[in-house]
Design a protein around this motif. Structure first.
Motif: not given
Length: 335
Positions: A47-52
């Motif tokens: 999720x963190x990487x996708x939002x970034x």
């Protein structure tokens, strides 16, 4: 938002118009293989990487997170994972939706039909338009996985070992398969195979031996060809097993029952085809009911299906043209 996890995982973020604005990739998230806590950790990391990737701030809360994850068939497993996400990461998403990976796969390409998975493992799930389902397989390598990459690899290994032991002589020459088995698993002494199945068992590594067997089959090695034909028969038999429960409208579609084929073993369709056509008509019910079928593969991540189902669960709809997400690679009508 949607994600999928088996041996690999990926996540997408979609806007309200159904456009993908971010992606991320990772390793498998099956809670039966890595544990539920690690599954939750990987969801957060994706999720963190996708939002970034989507250009969103890390503190921006998702509206809904749809998760299509292998190994999450039971409601108790889903409830525990979603509960852990709420407790540990309260600002990650406003709400959650979770289903098994087969549901997300089908929803990516079709509203109803059959998902037939043959990758490291195998599984078959019928989903009718009214939401009713019927499953065959999905019991893992100890109890099932018939026709999967692991099954093909193990069948080749046991055929060679049983032949060596004079326990069950192979109907076909084992020389080529023996050669590539020795090379892949670095087998000099017969006992060298044992760590791969016991002390350092790696299901994925064993299953990838299937790739070497496919090369041999494509060079017309008779034993490798016979194993792939049997795998095709077993995959077709999965469909035959659920055939009595396929709703009439799916059976009567112009191109027959839609079967979504997921997993790398389907890259060897030319080796599976003959056996599959026999297997899909291996019961009296399937012979009577299945007059035709179409096989398709996904062009898009089944995380799209996870997002579609998550939004549908809220009585809303994502404007996604699912027909653009599949390639129809084979059609067949029985006379």
């Amino acid at each position: 938002e949607g994600r999928k996890g088996g041996s690999t995982s990926n996540m997408i973020i979609m806007d309200s118009a159904g456009k993908i604005i971010g992606r991320s990739y990772g390793t498998g998230t099956n809670p039966w293989l890595i544990g539920r806590d690690e599954c939750v950790n990987k969801i957060k990391q994706l999720s963190d990487e996708c939002r970034q990737n989507a250009g969103l701030s890390q503190d921006q809360q998702l509206q809904i997170l749809g998760m299509s994850i292998s190994g999450t068939e039971s409601q108790s497993t889903q409830d525990e994972i979603i509960g852990k996400l709420h407790d540990r990461f309260p600002n990650l998403s406003k709400s959650y939706y979770m289903c098994n990976d087969t549901f997300g796969s089908l929803a990516t390409g079709f509203e109803a039909g059959i998902v037939l998975i043959s990758g490291t493992g195998s599984n078959c799930l019928l989903i009718n338009s009214d939401g009713s389902t019927r499953n065959c397989g999905g019991w893992g390598h100890e109890l099932g996985d018939h026709g999967s990459g692991f099954w093909i690899a193990r069948k080749a290994i046991t055929t060679v070992y049983y032949h060596w032991d004079n326990f069950e002589l192979s109907k076909h020459n084992i020389a080529k398969v023996e050669q590539i088995l020795r090379q892949y698993f670095q087998v000099e002494d017969k006992n060298d195979i044992l760590p791969y199945f016991y002390t350092k068992f790696d299901k994925g590594f064993v299953a990838k031996f299937c790739t070497e067997l496919a090369k041999a089959a494509n060079e017309d090695d008779p034993l490798a060809c016979a194993i792939f034909k049997e795998a095709g028969y077993l995959l077709g038999k999965h469909v035959a097993s659920v055939s009595p429960f396929i709703e009439k409208s799916l059976l009567e579609q112009e191109n027959g029952v839609a079967i979504l084929c997921v997993g790398s073993v389907w890259k060897s369709w030319n080796l599976l085809k003959t056996g599959f056509l026999e297997g899909i008509h291996s019961t009296a019910d399937s012979q009577k009911l299945i007059k035709g079928f179409q096989l398709a593969t996904l062009k898009e991540s089944c995380a799209v299906g996870a997002a579609i189902l998550a939004v549908k669960d809220k009585q809303q709809k994502l404007p996604v043209d699912c027909s653009q997400n599949v390639d129809i690679f084979f059609k067949h009508c029985f006379n």
